[in-house]
Motif scaffolding. Structure first.
Motif, PDB file in Angstrom:
ATOM      1  N   PRO A 210       0.809  -1.234   0.000  1.00 33.49           N
ATOM      2  CA  PRO A 210       0.000   0.000   0.000  1.00 33.49           C
ATOM      3  C   PRO A 210       0.830   1.267   0.000  1.00 33.49           C
ATOM      4  N   ALA A 211       1.958   1.261   0.708  1.00 31.70           N
ATOM      5  CA  ALA A 211       2.781   2.466   0.754  1.00 31.70           C
ATOM      6  C   ALA A 211       3.301   2.816  -0.636  1.00 31.70           C
ATOM      7  N   ALA A 212       3.780   1.831  -1.364  1.00 39.16           N
ATOM      8  CA  ALA A 212       4.277   2.079  -2.714  1.00 39.16           C
ATOM      9  C   ALA A 212       3.155   2.549  -3.636  1.00 39.16           C
ATOM     10  N   GLU A 213       1.960   1.932  -3.491  1.00 39.59           N
ATOM     11  CA  GLU A 213       0.834   2.343  -4.322  1.00 39.59           C
ATOM     12  C   GLU A 213       0.427   3.785  -4.026  1.00 39.59           C
ATOM     13  N   ALA A 214       0.424   4.150  -2.733  1.00 45.66           N
ATOM     14  CA  ALA A 214       0.070   5.516  -2.359  1.00 45.66           C
ATOM     15  C   ALA A 214       1.089   6.511  -2.902  1.00 45.66           C
ATOM     16  N   LEU A 215       2.380   6.185  -2.804  1.00 46.08           N
ATOM     17  CA  LEU A 215       3.406   7.081  -3.322  1.00 46.08           C
ATOM     18  C   LEU A 215       3.315   7.217  -4.840  1.00 46.08           C
ATOM     19  N   THR A 216       2.988   6.116  -5.500  1.00 48.01           N
ATOM     20  CA  THR A 216       2.813   6.177  -6.954  1.00 48.01           C
ATOM     21  C   THR A 216       1.659   7.098  -7.325  1.00 48.01           C
ATOM     22  N   ALA A 217       0.548   6.980  -6.576  1.00 45.00           N
ATOM     23  CA  ALA A 217      -0.600   7.849  -6.835  1.00 45.00           C
ATOM     24  C   ALA A 217      -0.244   9.308  -6.585  1.00 45.00           C
ATOM     25  N   ILE A 218       0.512   9.562  -5.505  1.00 50.13           N
ATOM     26  CA  ILE A 218       0.920  10.937  -5.202  1.00 50.13           C
ATOM     27  C   ILE A 218       1.811  11.479  -6.307  1.00 50.13           C
ATOM     28  N   LYS A 219       2.751  10.663  -6.767  1.00 52.51           N
ATOM     29  CA  LYS A 219       3.670  11.102  -7.813  1.00 52.51           C
ATOM     30  C   LYS A 219       2.930  11.414  -9.114  1.00 52.51           C
ATOM     31  N   GLU A 220       1.999  10.524  -9.495  1.00 50.31           N
ATOM     32  CA  GLU A 220       1.272  10.716 -10.742  1.00 50.31           C
ATOM     33  C   GLU A 220       0.339  11.930 -10.645  1.00 50.31           C
ATOM     34  N   THR A 221      -0.345  12.073  -9.488  1.00 49.21           N
ATOM     35  CA  THR A 221      -1.275  13.177  -9.324  1.00 49.21           C
ATOM     36  C   THR A 221      -0.544  14.517  -9.320  1.00 49.21           C
ATOM     37  N   SER A 222       0.585  14.577  -8.618  1.00 44.16           N
ATOM     38  CA  SER A 222       1.334  15.834  -8.573  1.00 44.16           C
ATOM     39  C   SER A 222       1.914  16.176  -9.936  1.00 44.16           C
ATOM     40  N   ARG A 223       2.346  15.173 -10.673  1.00 43.60           N
ATOM     41  CA  ARG A 223       2.871  15.442 -12.017  1.00 43.60           C
ATOM     42  C   ARG A 223       1.768  15.966 -12.935  1.00 43.60           C
ATOM     43  N   GLU A 224       0.563  15.349 -12.829  1.00 41.51           N
ATOM     44  CA  GLU A 224      -0.548  15.805 -13.649  1.00 41.51           C
ATOM     45  C   GLU A 224      -0.958  17.220 -13.267  1.00 41.51           C
ATOM     46  N   ALA A 225      -0.982  17.494 -11.937  1.00 48.65           N
ATOM     47  CA  ALA A 225      -1.343  18.836 -11.478  1.00 48.65           C
ATOM     48  C   ALA A 225      -0.332  19.861 -11.976  1.00 48.65           C
ATOM     49  N   LEU A 226       0.939  19.505 -11.933  1.00 50.48           N
ATOM     50  CA  LEU A 226       1.977  20.425 -12.396  1.00 50.48           C
ATOM     51  C   LEU A 226       1.863  20.658 -13.894  1.00 50.48           C
ATOM     52  N   ARG A 227       1.540  19.628 -14.631  1.00 48.65           N
ATOM     53  CA  ARG A 227       1.396  19.767 -16.080  1.00 48.65           C
ATOM     54  C   ARG A 227       0.215  20.697 -16.411  1.00 48.65           C
ATOM     55  N   GLU A 228      -0.910  20.518 -15.703  1.00 46.51           N
ATOM     56  CA  GLU A 228      -2.061  21.382 -15.942  1.00 46.51           C
ATOM     57  C   GLU A 228      -1.746  22.820 -15.542  1.00 46.51           C
ATOM     58  N   LEU A 229      -1.049  22.971 -14.432  1.00 42.90           N
ATOM     59  CA  LEU A 229      -0.707  24.318 -13.970  1.00 42.90           C
ATOM     60  C   LEU A 229       0.156  25.040 -14.986  1.00 42.90           C
ATOM     61  N   ARG A 230       1.155  24.347 -15.511  1.00 43.76           N
ATOM     62  CA  ARG A 230       2.022  24.965 -16.514  1.00 43.76           C
ATOM     63  C   ARG A 230       1.268  25.236 -17.802  1.00 43.76           C
ATOM     64  N   GLY A 231       0.378  24.297 -18.167  1.00 44.43           N
ATOM     65  CA  GLY A 231      -0.384  24.495 -19.386  1.00 44.43           C
ATOM     66  C   GLY A 231      -1.315  25.681 -19.309  1.00 44.43           C
ATOM     67  N   THR A 232      -1.838  25.941 -18.092  1.00 42.90           N
ATOM     68  CA  THR A 232      -2.787  27.035 -17.915  1.00 42.90           C
ATOM     69  C   THR A 232      -2.103  28.366 -17.667  1.00 42.90           C
ATOM     70  N   LEU A 233      -1.063  28.350 -16.849  1.00 41.61           N
ATOM     71  CA  LEU A 233      -0.457  29.591 -16.392  1.00 41.61           C
ATOM     72  C   LEU A 233       0.936  29.867 -16.945  1.00 41.61           C
ATOM     73  N   GLY A 234       1.568  28.851 -17.499  1.00 43.98           N
ATOM     74  CA  GLY A 234       2.940  29.033 -17.950  1.00 43.98           C
ATOM     75  C   GLY A 234       3.101  30.103 -19.010  1.00 43.98           C
ATOM     76  N   VAL A 235       2.092  30.223 -19.883  1.00 40.16           N
ATOM     77  CA  VAL A 235       2.161  31.232 -20.935  1.00 40.16           C
ATOM     78  C   VAL A 235       2.162  32.635 -20.330  1.00 40.16           C
ATOM     79  N   LEU A 236       1.453  32.784 -19.223  1.00 40.24           N
ATOM     80  CA  LEU A 236       1.398  34.100 -18.588  1.00 40.24           C
ATOM     81  C   LEU A 236       2.763  34.533 -18.076  1.00 40.24           C
ATOM     82  N   ARG A 237       3.477  33.589 -17.558  1.00 33.44           N
ATOM     83  CA  ARG A 237       4.774  33.907 -16.980  1.00 33.44           C
ATOM     84  C   ARG A 237       5.915  33.806 -17.990  1.00 33.44           C
ATOM     85  N   GLN A 238       5.685  33.094 -19.104  1.00 28.64           N
ATOM     86  CA  GLN A 238       6.723  32.893 -20.110  1.00 28.64           C
ATOM     87  C   GLN A 238       7.981  32.276 -19.466  1.00 28.64           C
TER      88      GLN A 238
END
Length: 375
Positions: A210-238
Motif C-alpha cells: 500500500p505504501a508504494a501504491e500511495a506514493l505512486t498515486a501521489i507522484k502521478e497526481t502531482s505530475r498531472e497537477a503540475l502539467r495542468e498548472l504549466r499548461g494554464t499559467l505558464g504562458v502568462l509567466r513565459q
C-alpha cells in the motif's frame, strides 16, 4: 457581457415612470391652450388613443427598442396630419430613437429617424399645408439627429467603461495567476520530487504494498497537477519554455481522473448517456472541473466507498451528475466553499448546479451547462 443580461437591455420601473411622465407632458401640451385666459382644447378619440399608445410604448423601450421606435414613428406620422390640435407627441419618437441608439442599434435608429424626416419633409414641402415652416423643419431635423447622436455616444461611452472594467479584472486575474504559478508550481514540484525519491527508496529496498501504491498515486497526481498548472499559467509567466504543456483538460480525460481517484482508494464508476457533441472549450473545462471538485469533496469529507459519475448529453445542454454513498451534507465541514465554487463556475456559463443529500443516503451534485456557453 456574458449572457447579455445587462441592466440596459431590460425595462425597469423607471421606464414606466418615464412613460407616465411623458404621457402627462404630451397630454398637457395638447390639451392646454395658449390663450388668455387659458382654455382646454378638445381632442378627438383617435388623438387620445395615439397619445396613449405612443407614450405607453416607452415603458418597453429597453426591452423592445426597435418595436417601440416603430410604434412611436407610426403614431406620430398618423397623428400630425390627421389630428387637431397639435401637441408634443413627437417627443415619444425622440426618446425612442435615443434608446435605440443607446442600445447599440445605431443603424436602425438612423433608418427610423430618416423615415421621420422624409415624412415630415413631404408634409411640409409636398403639400400646401406647410405646418412647420423652415425654422420648425430645421428644429425637427436637429432634434431627431441629436437624439440618435447622443444615444450612440452614450452607447460608445458605456462600452468603453465596461471594457475598462473587464481589462482591470483581467489584469487582476493575471496577477493572481502569476502568484499561484509561483507558489503552487514550487510546492507541487517538491511533492513530486519527494514522492519520487521515496518511491525509489522503497523499490531499492524491495518493499512493496500500500505504501508504494500511495506514493505512486501521489507522484502521478502531482505530475498531472503540475502539467495542468504549466499548461494554464505558464504562458502568462513565459517561464519553463522547455517544460511540457498540455491543453486545458476536458471530459475526454475523465478516465484519467477516475483512475487517480481509484488509486486513492475511491471506487469510481463513469458512464455516459447520449452522443457527445463538439463542446466549447469553456463548457468542456467547466464540466471536467466540476467532476474534479466533486470527487475531491467526496475524498475529503464524505467517507464514501463508491462514486457514480454520469455525463448526459441532451439536446441543449450537458448534464454532470456525481453521486456518492457517503455521509451526506453534514460531512461537508469546509462550509460549502467547494460547492459554491462549482455553482459559480456553472452559473458563469448560464447553467445551474444543485447539491443535496440523496434520499437513499449519500450526496449528489448535478450541474447543467448549455452547449452554446462560452462560444
Amino acid at each position: 457581457m456574458s449572457g447579455d443580461r445587462q441592466p440596459w437591455r431590460y425595462g425597469t420601473r423607471a421606464d414606466v415612470l418615464l412613460a407616465a411622465g411623458t404621457g402627462l407632458f404630451v397630454v398637457l401640451t395638447t390639451v392646454v391652450g395658449t390663450g388668455d385666459p387659458v382654455a382646454l382644447r378638445s381632442v378627438p378619440v383617435t388623438g387620445w388613443l395615439l397619445m396613449l399608445v405612443a407614450s405607453g410604448a416607452l415603458a418597453f423601450r429597453r426591452r423592445y427598442p426597435v418595436v417601440v421606435a416603430v410604434v412611436t414613428l407610426v403614431a406620430s406620422m398618423v397623428y400630425y396630419p390627421a389630428i387637431n390640435p397639435d401637441g408634443a407627441l413627437l417627443v415619444t419618437l425622440i426618446i425612442a430613437l435615443y434608446t435605440l441608439a443607446a442600445a447599440g442599434r445605431t443603424v436602425a435608429a438612423g433608418v427610423i429617424g430618416g423615415l421621420a424626416i422624409v415624412g415630415s419633409a413631404f408634409g411640409e414641402y409636398g403639400t400646401d399645408a406647410s405646418p412647420l415652416g423652415d425654422a420648425g423643419m430645421f428644429l425637427l431635423v436637429s432634434w431627431l439627429v441629436a437624439a440618435v447622436a447622443i444615444g450612440a455616444f452614450m452607447h460608445s461611452t458605456r462600452r468603453e467603461r465596461e471594457e475598462a472594467l473587464r481589462r482591470r479584472a483581467t489584469e487582476e486575474r493575471l496577477r493572481i495567476a502569476r502568484e499561484l504559478h509561483d507558489v503552487l508550481g514550487h510546492n507541487i514540484s517538491l511533492i513530486n520530487v519527494q514522492a519520487g525519491a521515496a518511491l525509489h527508496a522503497l523499490s531499492r529496498d524491495g518493499a512493496d504494498g500500500p505504501a508504494a501504491e500511495a506514493l505512486t498515486a501521489i507522484k502521478e497526481t502531482s505530475r498531472e497537477a503540475l502539467r495542468e498548472l504549466r499548461g494554464t499559467l505558464g504562458v502568462l509567466r513565459q517561464v519553463d519554455e522547455e517544460a511540457p504543456t498540455a491543453p486545458a483538460p476536458g471530459l475526454r480525460r475523465l478516465p484519467e481522473l477516475a483512475e487517480r481517484s481509484r488509486a486513492a482508494g475511491l471506487a469510481v464508476d463513469v458512464s455516459t448517456d447520449g452522443d457527445a457533441p463538439d463542446l466549447t472549450s469553456a463548457v468542456d473545462l467547466a464540466a471536467y472541473r466540476i467532476v474534479q471538485e466533486a470527487l475531491t469533496n467526496v475524498a475529503r469529507h464524505a467517507g464514501a466507498g463508491r462514486v457514480a459519475v454520469r455525463i448526459g448529453y441532451g439536446r441543449d445542454d450537458v448534464t454532470v451528475d456525481v453521486s456518492d454513498d457517503g455521509r451526506g451534507a453534514g460531512a461537508r465541514v469546509d462550509g460549502g466553499s467547494g460547492i459554491a465554487g462549482m455553482r459559480s463556475r456553472a452559473e458563469a456559463l448560464g447553467g445551474t448546479l444543485e447539491a443535496a443529500d440523496r434520499p437513499e443516503g449519500g450526496f449528489r451534485v448535478t450541474a447543467r451547462l448549455p452547449y452554446g456557453a462560452g462560444a
